[in-house]
Design an enzyme around this catalytic site. Structure first.
Site, mmCIF file in Angstrom:
data_model
loop_
_atom_site.group_PDB
_atom_site.id
_atom_site.type_symbol
_atom_site.label_atom_id
_atom_site.label_comp_id
_atom_site.label_asym_id
_atom_site.label_seq_id
_atom_site.Cartn_x
_atom_site.Cartn_y
_atom_site.Cartn_z
ATOM 1 N N LYS A 46 0.861 -1.192 0.000
ATOM 2 C CA LYS A 46 0.000 0.000 0.000
ATOM 3 C C LYS A 46 0.885 1.226 0.000
ATOM 4 C CE LYS A 46 -4.508 0.783 0.310
ATOM 5 N NZ LYS A 46 -5.574 -0.111 -0.133
HETATM 6 P P1 NAD Z 1 -13.107 7.549 -2.739
HETATM 7 O O1 NAD Z 1 -12.062 8.572 -2.568
HETATM 8 O O2 NAD Z 1 -13.661 7.325 -4.095
HETATM 9 O O3 NAD Z 1 -14.353 7.875 -1.765
HETATM 10 C C1 NAD Z 1 -14.196 8.050 -0.384
HETATM 11 C C2 NAD Z 1 -15.515 8.515 0.201
HETATM 12 O O4 NAD Z 1 -15.386 8.518 1.624
HETATM 13 C C3 NAD Z 1 -15.919 9.926 -0.208
HETATM 14 O O5 NAD Z 1 -17.333 9.992 -0.384
HETATM 15 C C4 NAD Z 1 -15.504 10.757 1.000
HETATM 16 O O6 NAD Z 1 -16.250 11.976 1.130
HETATM 17 C C5 NAD Z 1 -15.811 9.788 2.120
HETATM 18 N N1 NAD Z 1 -15.093 10.107 3.367
HETATM 19 C C6 NAD Z 1 -13.809 10.485 3.503
HETATM 20 N N2 NAD Z 1 -13.532 10.742 4.804
HETATM 21 C C7 NAD Z 1 -14.668 10.486 5.489
HETATM 22 C C8 NAD Z 1 -15.035 10.577 6.857
HETATM 23 N N3 NAD Z 1 -14.149 10.954 7.780
HETATM 24 N N4 NAD Z 1 -16.308 10.247 7.213
HETATM 25 C C9 NAD Z 1 -17.210 9.859 6.276
HETATM 26 N N5 NAD Z 1 -16.928 9.779 4.961
HETATM 27 C C10 NAD Z 1 -15.682 10.081 4.570
HETATM 28 O O7 NAD Z 1 -12.497 6.200 -2.122
HETATM 29 P P2 NAD Z 1 -12.876 4.699 -2.501
HETATM 30 O O8 NAD Z 1 -11.971 4.247 -3.582
HETATM 31 O O9 NAD Z 1 -14.349 4.577 -2.649
HETATM 32 O O10 NAD Z 1 -12.400 3.934 -1.174
HETATM 33 C C11 NAD Z 1 -13.229 3.845 -0.010
HETATM 34 C C12 NAD Z 1 -12.719 2.720 0.901
HETATM 35 O O11 NAD Z 1 -12.748 1.493 0.167
HETATM 36 C C13 NAD Z 1 -11.295 2.873 1.405
HETATM 37 O O12 NAD Z 1 -11.206 2.333 2.706
HETATM 38 C C14 NAD Z 1 -10.485 2.014 0.442
HETATM 39 O O13 NAD Z 1 -9.267 1.553 1.010
HETATM 40 C C15 NAD Z 1 -11.465 0.874 0.218
HETATM 41 N N6 NAD Z 1 -11.231 0.128 -1.022
HETATM 42 C C16 NAD Z 1 -11.226 0.747 -2.231
HETATM 43 C C17 NAD Z 1 -11.031 -0.003 -3.385
HETATM 44 C C18 NAD Z 1 -11.099 0.612 -4.767
HETATM 45 O O14 NAD Z 1 -11.036 -0.142 -5.747
HETATM 46 N N7 NAD Z 1 -11.253 1.914 -4.906
HETATM 47 C C19 NAD Z 1 -10.797 -1.382 -3.289
HETATM 48 C C20 NAD Z 1 -10.821 -1.987 -2.033
HETATM 49 C C21 NAD Z 1 -11.050 -1.219 -0.907
#
Ligand code: NAD
Length: 431
Positions: free
Chosen positions: A116
């Site tokens: 990561k």
């Molecule tokens: P993203 O940046 O597209 O979206 C993040 C969202 O979380 C946004 O709506 C943001 O406003 C919100 N957010 C941020 N801080 C916050 C807080 N303190 N309280 C409430 N909401 C908050 O990110 P993503 O790619 O959707 O990733 C989200 C989660 O999923 C992360 O934990 C990431 O590690 C995990 N994840 C993502 C992927 C991927 O393919 N993108 C894969 C596996 C896991």
């Protein structure tokens, strides 16, 4: 006096995710009776890189950024894991997230290890041209620490297909012209026009939905009219909500970084998606919704709760408020070990992150294969492949949890750690 204030201002909030993943790992290692020497190896990260790099801003000034890449383990194949741009990133949180990647890729049966990385910054403060220069300079600084057969980044919080396109282009530009195309798979999650996979955008949210669907089927629960709440309406939260809505479930609450909203009558997923485009990405103010206090969000009346934002969101403090019967962990590490005990006492099921959000890395694997083999696959074919893989892994986890009378997180760790242990035992330790 001034100094104390300065120190306080600069201190980043402690996330505690490393403690969380270590507690989960130690409990699982005891349960599998993991070989003590292999436990020693898996308890630490192989490589930790911290890079300070300069970037010229639009106003001509130079700013120094701090970037991270942590490679936890590569016993099963090249390191794999996302890049996050966020002010709370620190070495411990990146180590924790890298470890979770190792368990996730192992559980999914992929030929990858775990890594990561990211940059400690708030991307909202920078223009698009600045973000491009920050990303390209970080890629250049990472140098040969990443590579298509060595360590393959992907999008995560606040990084996107565009970020991956900049990384791929920068990395490929450092190679001889004849080698360029051989290096396209240095990152996954690229835009479709630049070697990306059709459907990689929705792969994680689709996987979250599928794990909910397969769990509901195993309990003979119909998802139609089930009420769900989502924390985080970004890539993962939006797509998970999109597929659940198609299945007839009803979105009744959303929280993002700016605020929380609810509507017991239902929130249109596509309506909200269009709304946030013209509202700086924020859900607050969506017509027909009521504003909810941040601390009341997890207590909203619902059946399914999907944390899809950051780590350590469901804690011992708020777990007792949760009314949902199912928590599907779209985010990595959203539930603390202490909160999980409260949830278990309340009889709430958790679909663990390393299973629930593994659709993303499974989609990434297909993109990597497609680039490596010079193939082009169609959306239907790709979604069917993700579905098949998630179904297989879900069934394996459920079977292990039923046979061993353990929760799904323990079962998922059991399978993941056993696979890595087997690889070490077969190969031995060099020299
Ligand atoms: P993203 O940046 O597209 O979206 C993040 C969202 O979380 C946004 O709506 C943001 O406003 C919100 N957010 C941020 N801080 C916050 C807080 N303190 N309280 C409430 N909401 C908050 O990110 P993503 O790619 O959707 O990733 C989200 C989660 O999923 C992360 O934990 C990431 O590690 C995990 N994840 C993502 C992927 C991927 O393919 N993108 C894969 C596996 C896991």
């Amino acid at each position: 006096m001034t100094l104390t204030k300065e120190v306080k201002k600069k201190k980043q909030p402690k996330q505690g995710m490393l403690e969380n993943v270590m507690k989960q790992f130690n409990a699982a290692a005891d349960m599998v009776e993991l070989n003590p020497n292999i436990k020693k190896i898996l308890a630490v990260t192989n490589n930790e890189l911290i890079i300070h790099f300069p970037v010229r801003m639009d106003n001509g000034e130079v700013e120094i950024f701090k970037g991270y890449r942590v490679q936890h383990n590569n016993a099963l194949g090249p390191y794999k894991g996302g890049l996050r741009y966020h002010p709370t990133i620190d070495i411990d949180s990146v180590k924790a997230l890298a470890m979770w990647m190792t368990w996730k890729t192992s559980l999914a049966g992929l030929p990858y290890g775990g890594a990561k990385g990211g940059i400690q910054m708030d991307p909202k403060k920078y223009s698009n041209t600045e973000l491009e220069r920050i990303t390209r300079r970080f890629t250049y600084a990472l140098g040969e620490n990443i590579g298509p057969e060595h360590d393959i980044p992907a999008p995560d919080v606040n990084t996107s297909a565009q970020t991956m396109a900049w990384i791929a282009d920068t990395y490929m530009s450092t190679k001889a012209p004849s080698e360029r195309s051989k290096n396209q798979h240095v990152v996954t999650g690229k835009p479709v026009g630049s070697g990306g996979l059709e459907g990689r955008d929705r792969a994680t949210g689709f996987g979250v939905f599928l794990t909910i669907k397969y769990w509901a089927e195993s309990k003979k629960i119909d998802l139609k009219d089930k009420r769900f709440i989502v924390q985080g309406f970004g890539n993962v939260g939006y797509w998970a909500a999109h597929f659940l809505e198609l299945e007839g479930a009803k979105l009744v609450g959303v929280q993002d970084a700016f605020g929380s909203i609810s509507n017991t009558e239902g929130i249109s997923v596509e309506g909200l998606f269009e709304f946030i485009k013209n509202n700086n990405g924020a859900v607050q103010g969506f017509p027909g919704s009521t504003e909810v206090l941040k601390e009341d969000f997890f207590g909203l009346d619902c059946d399914i709760c999907i944390p899809a934002a950051l780590g350590n969101q469901i804690t011992a403090e708020n777990a007792s408020q949760i009314k949902a019967f199912l928590i599907a962990e779209g985010a990595n590490g959203p539930t603390t070990v202490e909160a999980e005990k409260v949830l278990q006492e309340k009889g709430i099921t958790v679909i663990p992150d390393i299973l629930c959000n593994s659709g993303g890395v499974i989609g990434s694997y297909f993109e990597w294969l497609q680039n490596r083999n010079g193939e082009l696959w169609e959306l239907d074919e790709i979604l069917a492949k993700i579905d098949k893989k998630i179904r297989e892994v879900f069934r394996k986890v459920l079977k292990t949890s039923e046979e061993k009378q353990i929760d799904m997180r323990s079962a998922a760790y059991f399978i993941a750690i056993e696979r890595i242990e087997k690889a070490y035992i077969q190969r031995g330790i060099f020299p």
